[in-house]
Scaffold this motif. Structure first.
Motif, PDB file in Angstrom:
ATOM      1  N   ALA A 114       0.655  -1.097   0.009  1.00  0.00           N
ATOM      2  CA  ALA A 114      -0.052   0.022  -0.038  1.00  0.00           C
ATOM      3  C   ALA A 114       0.726   1.134  -0.103  1.00  0.00           C
ATOM      4  O   ALA A 114       0.629   2.392  -0.423  1.00  0.00           O
ATOM      5  N   ASP A 115       1.893   1.068   0.323  1.00  0.00           N
ATOM      6  CA  ASP A 115       2.947   2.283   0.537  1.00  0.00           C
ATOM      7  C   ASP A 115       3.664   2.587  -0.589  1.00  0.00           C
ATOM      8  O   ASP A 115       4.023   3.788  -0.849  1.00  0.00           O
ATOM      9  N   SER A 116       4.270   1.484  -1.502  1.00  0.00           N
ATOM     10  CA  SER A 116       5.174   1.544  -2.399  1.00  0.00           C
ATOM     11  C   SER A 116       5.193   0.363  -3.490  1.00  0.00           C
ATOM     12  O   SER A 116       4.630  -0.723  -3.182  1.00  0.00           O
ATOM     13  N   VAL A 117       5.951   0.416  -4.387  1.00  0.00           N
ATOM     14  CA  VAL A 117       6.229  -0.553  -5.442  1.00  0.00           C
ATOM     15  C   VAL A 117       7.981  -0.482  -5.276  1.00  0.00           C
ATOM     16  O   VAL A 117       8.374   0.573  -5.540  1.00  0.00           O
ATOM     17  N   THR A 118       8.595  -1.578  -4.810  1.00  0.00           N
ATOM     18  CA  THR A 118       9.859  -1.648  -4.817  1.00  0.00           C
ATOM     19  C   THR A 118      10.440  -2.546  -5.622  1.00  0.00           C
ATOM     20  O   THR A 118      10.003  -3.723  -5.871  1.00  0.00           O
ATOM     21  N   ILE A 119      11.500  -2.216  -6.440  1.00  0.00           N
ATOM     22  CA  ILE A 119      11.973  -2.995  -7.275  1.00  0.00           C
ATOM     23  C   ILE A 119      13.573  -3.152  -7.181  1.00  0.00           C
ATOM     24  O   ILE A 119      14.163  -2.278  -7.043  1.00  0.00           O
ATOM     25  N   GLY A 120      14.032  -4.365  -7.083  1.00  0.00           N
ATOM     26  CA  GLY A 120      15.349  -4.645  -7.332  1.00  0.00           C
ATOM     27  C   GLY A 120      15.844  -5.481  -8.381  1.00  0.00           C
ATOM     28  O   GLY A 120      15.069  -6.422  -8.680  1.00  0.00           O
ATOM     29  N   ILE A 121      17.169  -5.243  -8.737  1.00  0.00           N
ATOM     30  CA  ILE A 121      17.623  -6.263  -9.989  1.00  0.00           C
ATOM     31  C   ILE A 121      18.869  -6.690  -9.575  1.00  0.00           C
ATOM     32  O   ILE A 121      19.756  -5.998  -9.286  1.00  0.00           O
ATOM     33  N   HIS A 135       9.213   3.037  -5.578  1.00  0.00           N
ATOM     34  CA  HIS A 135       8.385   3.682  -6.292  1.00  0.00           C
ATOM     35  C   HIS A 135       7.117   4.053  -5.580  1.00  0.00           C
ATOM     36  O   HIS A 135       6.667   3.540  -4.537  1.00  0.00           O
ATOM     37  N   PRO A 136       6.365   5.221  -5.783  1.00  0.00           N
ATOM     38  CA  PRO A 136       4.961   5.584  -5.194  1.00  0.00           C
ATOM     39  C   PRO A 136       4.077   4.440  -5.506  1.00  0.00           C
ATOM     40  O   PRO A 136       4.413   3.497  -6.535  1.00  0.00           O
ATOM     41  N   PRO A 137       3.141   4.164  -4.642  1.00  0.00           N
ATOM     42  CA  PRO A 137       2.164   2.917  -4.979  1.00  0.00           C
ATOM     43  C   PRO A 137       1.602   3.116  -6.297  1.00  0.00           C
ATOM     44  O   PRO A 137       1.445   4.255  -6.889  1.00  0.00           O
ATOM     45  N   LEU A 138       1.168   2.083  -6.971  1.00  0.00           N
ATOM     46  CA  LEU A 138       0.760   1.965  -8.187  1.00  0.00           C
ATOM     47  C   LEU A 138      -0.837   2.862  -8.122  1.00  0.00           C
ATOM     48  O   LEU A 138      -1.102   3.504  -9.173  1.00  0.00           O
ATOM     49  N   ALA A 139      -1.455   2.973  -7.065  1.00  0.00           N
ATOM     50  CA  ALA A 139      -2.355   3.771  -7.043  1.00  0.00           C
ATOM     51  C   ALA A 139      -2.351   5.289  -7.445  1.00  0.00           C
ATOM     52  O   ALA A 139      -3.279   5.947  -7.809  1.00  0.00           O
ATOM     53  N   CYS A 140      -1.164   5.666  -6.985  1.00  0.00           N
ATOM     54  CA  CYS A 140      -0.684   6.990  -7.388  1.00  0.00           C
ATOM     55  C   CYS A 140       0.199   7.359  -8.693  1.00  0.00           C
ATOM     56  O   CYS A 140       0.500   8.515  -8.889  1.00  0.00           O
ATOM     57  N   LEU A 141       0.171   6.334  -9.454  1.00  0.00           N
ATOM     58  CA  LEU A 141       1.001   6.265 -10.670  1.00  0.00           C
ATOM     59  C   LEU A 141      -0.079   6.343 -11.853  1.00  0.00           C
ATOM     60  O   LEU A 141      -1.077   5.779 -11.779  1.00  0.00           O
ATOM     61  N   SER A 142       0.442   6.764 -12.863  1.00  0.00           N
ATOM     62  CA  SER A 142      -0.426   6.712 -14.300  1.00  0.00           C
ATOM     63  C   SER A 142       0.146   5.831 -15.233  1.00  0.00           C
ATOM     64  O   SER A 142      -0.188   5.893 -16.562  1.00  0.00           O
ATOM     65  N   VAL A 143       1.143   4.832 -14.865  1.00  0.00           N
ATOM     66  CA  VAL A 143       1.658   3.819 -15.762  1.00  0.00           C
ATOM     67  C   VAL A 143       1.531   2.455 -15.011  1.00  0.00           C
ATOM     68  O   VAL A 143       1.637   2.270 -13.924  1.00  0.00           O
ATOM     69  N   PRO A 144       1.382   1.278 -15.896  1.00  0.00           N
ATOM     70  CA  PRO A 144       1.345   0.137 -15.440  1.00  0.00           C
ATOM     71  C   PRO A 144       2.532  -0.455 -14.738  1.00  0.00           C
ATOM     72  O   PRO A 144       3.614   0.207 -14.889  1.00  0.00           O
ATOM     73  N   LEU A 145       2.502  -1.548 -14.221  1.00  0.00           N
ATOM     74  CA  LEU A 145       3.726  -1.896 -13.455  1.00  0.00           C
ATOM     75  C   LEU A 145       4.715  -2.465 -14.373  1.00  0.00           C
ATOM     76  O   LEU A 145       6.106  -2.277 -14.204  1.00  0.00           O
ATOM     77  N   ALA A 146       4.272  -2.889 -15.601  1.00  0.00           N
ATOM     78  CA  ALA A 146       5.473  -3.277 -16.566  1.00  0.00           C
ATOM     79  C   ALA A 146       6.255  -2.109 -17.262  1.00  0.00           C
ATOM     80  O   ALA A 146       7.512  -2.290 -17.453  1.00  0.00           O
ATOM     81  N   THR A 147       5.666  -0.901 -17.177  1.00  0.00           N
ATOM     82  CA  THR A 147       6.471   0.322 -17.672  1.00  0.00           C
ATOM     83  C   THR A 147       7.509   0.467 -16.486  1.00  0.00           C
ATOM     84  O   THR A 147       8.600   0.951 -16.841  1.00  0.00           O
ATOM     85  N   LEU A 148       7.133   0.330 -15.330  1.00  0.00           N
ATOM     86  CA  LEU A 148       8.196   0.495 -14.167  1.00  0.00           C
ATOM     87  C   LEU A 148       9.151  -0.431 -14.143  1.00  0.00           C
ATOM     88  O   LEU A 148      10.621  -0.082 -14.268  1.00  0.00           O
ATOM     89  N   PHE A 149       8.840  -1.606 -14.551  1.00  0.00           N
ATOM     90  CA  PHE A 149       9.923  -2.703 -14.644  1.00  0.00           C
ATOM     91  C   PHE A 149      10.989  -2.384 -15.960  1.00  0.00           C
ATOM     92  O   PHE A 149      12.207  -2.246 -15.747  1.00  0.00           O
TER      93      PHE A 149
END
Length: 261
Positions: free
Chosen positions: A203-210, A222-236
């Motif tokens: 609920a707080d964020s989307v965290t991505i580690g590579i 990243h901010p949570p998906l509810a606050c973003l205008s892009v899909p998860l795949a775009t963040l990836f």
């Protein structure tokens, strides 16, 4: 009293050493908007009136946080049980520690980490001293995760734990805890040559580690998906490109997190 030195496991994930408990450890999770205490299958939740602030401002919210934690711990205190604490990725600082060859001692590595912390987050020397850096004394790669938390937050958690008879066993970000629970030694052994993208959505964020082989390439919240205008795949795709990788070349692994009601 001063918090004990925070050490790390082989996966670069922080924990506080502890031994001698009998019952299963309790899990205290600190989110920006709610605090949850998990004891086996039972979960108690305290909702905050306003979200905890990020960065240095979190220290100003510690009285509110302590007030929320106290009743949760007091109901189960006095049993000398271990306490694991996880913290929202938005409240911790993450970066990839770039370790040049030739560092000979843990003291040199810590000094390097403090310098990189100031460089990455733009702190003054004085502001950087207010953060406690958590990292391996002997990283297993030249690019390895570092994490930092406000020293006052750690001191408050240690004091609150001891006041109620708990032993603070671990202090980790949510991403760190989730990936520790996800990975297995066998899976790591057979996938050292592959690029892996780990994603944790809360609920707080989307965290991505590579991670590619033994080296970590990126770790970002990243901010949570509810606050973003892009899909998860775009963040990836964005994080992969920033790390010099193509998304198609990464094996995507979703991490699980038990959100409290």
């Amino acid at each position: 009293m001063s918090p004990r030195v925070i050490k790390t496991s082989r996966r670069g994930l922080a924990f506080l050493p502890f031994s001698g408990w009998q019952k299963a450890a309790l899990h205290l999770d600190i989110g920006r908007q709610q605090i949850a205490l998990r004891d086996g299958k039972e979960t108690q939740v305290v909702h905050l009136e306003s979200p905890l602030r990020i960065g240095r401002s979190l220290v100003d919210d510690l009285p509110v946080l302590q007030q929320a934690i106290e009743p949760l711990l007091s109901k189960r205190g006095g049993s000398s049980r271990a306490l694991d604490v996880s913290i929202s990725d938005t409240l911790a600082r993450h970066w990839i520690l770039q370790r040049p060859e030739g560092l000979a001692t843990p003291e040199e590595l810590k000094a390097l980490a403090q310098h990189q912390l100031r460089s990455v987050f733009g702190d003054s020397v004085q502001d950087a001293r207010e953060w406690a850096v958590q990292l391996d004394d002997q990283p297993f790669a030249q690019a390895w995760p570092g994490m930092a938390l406000p020293k006052e937050l750690i001191a408050m958690l240690v004091a609150a734990s001891e006041a109620h008879g708990f032993a603070l066993r671990s202090l980790q970000s949510r991403f760190v805890r989730a990936i520790n629970q996800k990975q297995s030694v066998l899976a790591e052994f057979f996938s050292l040559g592959k690029a892996r993208l780990y994603a944790l959505e809360t609920a707080d964020s989307v965290t991505i580690g590579i991670r590619q082989g033994a080296h970590w390439k990126a770790l970002r919240s990243h901010p949570p998906l509810a606050c973003l205008s892009v899909p998860l795949a775009t963040l990836f795709q964005r994080d992969c490109l920033a790390a010099g990788l193509a998304l198609e070349a990464c094996s995507v692994r979703f991490l699980e997190w038990p959100e409290a009601a």
